[in-house]
Design a protein around this motif. Structure first.
Motif, PDB file in Angstrom:
ATOM      1  N   ASN A  90      64.276  34.380 -12.410  1.00  0.00           N
ATOM      2  CA  ASN A  90      64.261  34.872 -13.800  1.00  0.00           C
ATOM      3  C   ASN A  90      64.592  36.359 -14.194  1.00  0.00           C
ATOM      4  N   LYS A 141      59.615  33.218 -20.936  1.00  0.00           N
ATOM      5  CA  LYS A 141      59.783  31.813 -21.373  1.00  0.00           C
ATOM      6  C   LYS A 141      60.781  31.077 -20.618  1.00  0.00           C
ATOM      7  N   LEU A 142      61.501  31.542 -19.552  1.00  0.00           N
ATOM      8  CA  LEU A 142      62.470  31.116 -18.710  1.00  0.00           C
ATOM      9  C   LEU A 142      61.510  30.505 -17.525  1.00  0.00           C
ATOM     10  N   GLY A 182      59.491  27.453 -18.936  1.00  0.00           N
ATOM     11  CA  GLY A 182      60.315  26.291 -19.446  1.00  0.00           C
ATOM     12  C   GLY A 182      60.468  26.101 -20.868  1.00  0.00           C
ATOM     13  N   ILE A 237      62.404  28.029 -22.545  1.00  0.00           N
ATOM     14  CA  ILE A 237      63.787  28.009 -23.098  1.00  0.00           C
ATOM     15  C   ILE A 237      64.563  27.647 -21.864  1.00  0.00           C
ATOM     16  N   GLU A 238      65.540  26.694 -22.134  1.00  0.00           N
ATOM     17  CA  GLU A 238      66.437  26.007 -21.285  1.00  0.00           C
ATOM     18  C   GLU A 238      67.653  27.213 -20.620  1.00  0.00           C
ATOM     19  N   PRO A 239      67.607  27.165 -19.120  1.00  0.00           N
ATOM     20  CA  PRO A 239      68.666  28.118 -18.476  1.00  0.00           C
ATOM     21  C   PRO A 239      69.915  28.065 -19.308  1.00  0.00           C
ATOM     22  N   ASP A 240      70.374  27.130 -19.617  1.00  0.00           N
ATOM     23  CA  ASP A 240      71.934  27.101 -20.064  1.00  0.00           C
ATOM     24  C   ASP A 240      71.931  27.721 -21.434  1.00  0.00           C
ATOM     25  N   VAL A 241      70.661  27.847 -22.100  1.00  0.00           N
ATOM     26  CA  VAL A 241      70.609  28.353 -23.635  1.00  0.00           C
ATOM     27  C   VAL A 241      70.575  30.078 -23.377  1.00  0.00           C
ATOM     28  N   GLY A 260      65.297  29.316 -14.413  1.00  0.00           N
ATOM     29  CA  GLY A 260      64.472  28.334 -14.900  1.00  0.00           C
ATOM     30  C   GLY A 260      63.006  28.212 -14.498  1.00  0.00           C
TER      31      GLY A 260
END
Ligand code: GLV
Ligand code: MN
Ligand code: MN
Length: 405
Positions: A55, A134-135, A138, A140-144, A171
């Protein structure tokens, strides 16, 4: 110890704007690369094993035993626009300095000890505060995250790849809770409570819930010299009313609301804007109050937009719920300091920190270093050298207490 550290001096010029004296250390820029290089060099000089996680967070490890149950300390190296030298870097430099102090004293930790610098804590480039932590946890979602864009439309994924890092692996790290037994973030105080009490170091109790909302007003571009007042659909007008409404609502709710970032589109002096994008930063002691405050501001924005024939939409860009730091760890921190003769007051704060995000998964504590003026997020941010030195002493005492048993 004293605070005449070459380590601190070596970081000071990185990303400082010569005109303002403020820092512009935005993620995946040249200044950020220089900070990353500084981190890796600092770790190498101390024979710590350094790595960049998936991340973009940086870690430097003093490996002891199996690798589980580590004590980790650190903060972040990125800045707000024209930020101060201390917000973030003080925690990272103090982490290395505390390890130096302990190793001079010949300490023998029985568990791994880590120093971390989290990526994009301020959200200055991609709008989402504490993105790296946050990544990792978890939230926040990786794709977001990959899809977030900066003000030039560059996506997070593009920027990360441009800095030579792989955005494909973003992630959650499921091993985090096993690997890290305690996280301690030392941070410059962003207020002057410690000064009022006459203490140079404090301990964190909680973080107010807070967030950022993007409010977009859509009007009609037109000529400033020929469009009658009655015919205008000027998005600047509800925007102006919303700022004043936010201030009034914050006062009424005993909370905080700030509207400091704005983009006028297209922004010509002799034209009415087609749109205004504005950001609301709102914080309160509890979530009900925060929600009520934001609802009031958005309701006011809609009412004013209607009056002026302007559309309005809003979106929460970043939200951090209330955080209560681990009670047991806090007591141990306070006890470790007391053993050194340091009486550290326990404080709540309205400022966000990666420690608040990690607290979901890992016992977490914070140490605050006195800031006599209380000014922060400004080139004028300052902590006295003797207070920074006291912070390192305090952090060393806490690390020794946690890592040597
Ligand atoms: C971080 O400094 C924040 O509270 O915005
Ligand atoms: Mn900050
Ligand atoms: Mn910070």
């Amino acid at each position: 110890m004293t605070w005449d550290l070459p380590l601190w001096q070596s970081l000071l010029p990185v990303g400082r704007d010569p005109a303002t004296g403020g820092y512009r250390r935005y993620s995946f820029t040249e200044a950020d690369s220089a900070c990353r290089e500084w981190f890796f060099n600092t770790a190498a000089e101390r024979k710590l094993r350094a790595e960049c996680d998936a991340n973009g967070n940086l870690w430097a490890w003093l490996d002891v035993g199996s690798g589980a149950g580590a004590v980790v300390t650190g903060s972040h190296l990125d800045s707000v626009p024209d930020g101060g030298a201390f917000d973030g870097p003080l925690g990272v430099v103090s982490a290395f300095a505390a390890l130096d102090l302990l190793s001079e004293r010949g300490w023998r930790p029985v568990r791994p000890v880590g120093v971390v610098a989290f990526m994009e804590e301020e959200g200055a480039r991609f709008g989402l505060a504490c993105l790296g932590s946050k990544l990792l946890t978890g939230v926040i979602e990786p794709d977001v995250a990959r899809g977030l864009t900066d003000s030039d439309g560059v996506s997070f994924a593009e920027a990360m790849a441009g800095a030579g890092l792989d955005p494909g692996g973003l992630g959650v790290d499921g091993r985090l809770a096993d690997r890290v037994a305690a996280f301690i973030e030392l941070h410059v105080e962003q207020g002057s409570a410690l000064d009022g009490i006459g203490a140079n170091v404090g301990v964190g109790e909680s973080i107010w819930p807070h967030g950022r909302w993007l409010i977009e007003f859509g009007g009609r571009a037109d000529h400033a010299g020929t469009t009658r007042l009655a015919d205008r659909r000027d998005p600047m007008l509800p925007y102006a009313a919303t700022i004043l409404g936010a201030r009034e609502a914050a006062g009424e709710f005993g909370a905080l609301a700030t509207m400091s970032k704005v983009a006028a589109v297209p922004g010509g002096a002799n034209g009415i804007c087609s749109a205004v994008r504005a950001w609301l930063d709102a914080r309160a002691a509890d979530e009900d109050t925060l929600n009520a405050l934001v609802a009031r501001v958005l309701e006011g924005a809609r009412g004013s937009a209607d009056q002026h024939g302007v559309t309005v939409t809003s979106r929460c860009e970043s939200f951090t719920p209330v955080v209560e730091f681990d009670r047991d760890l806090r007591d141990r921190v306070v006890a470790a300091l007391a053993q050194r003769g340091v009486t550290a007051p326990v404080l709540a704060t309205g400022a966000g920190h990666d420690a608040g995000v990690l607290a979901r998964l890992v016992p977490t504590a914070m140490l605050f270093v006195r800031n006599r003026t209380g000014v922060s997020h400004s080139p004028a941010e300052h902590a006295e050298p003797e207070d920074c030195a006291a912070g390192v002493d305090a952090l060393a005492a806490v690390l020794e207490h946690l890592a040597c048993r």
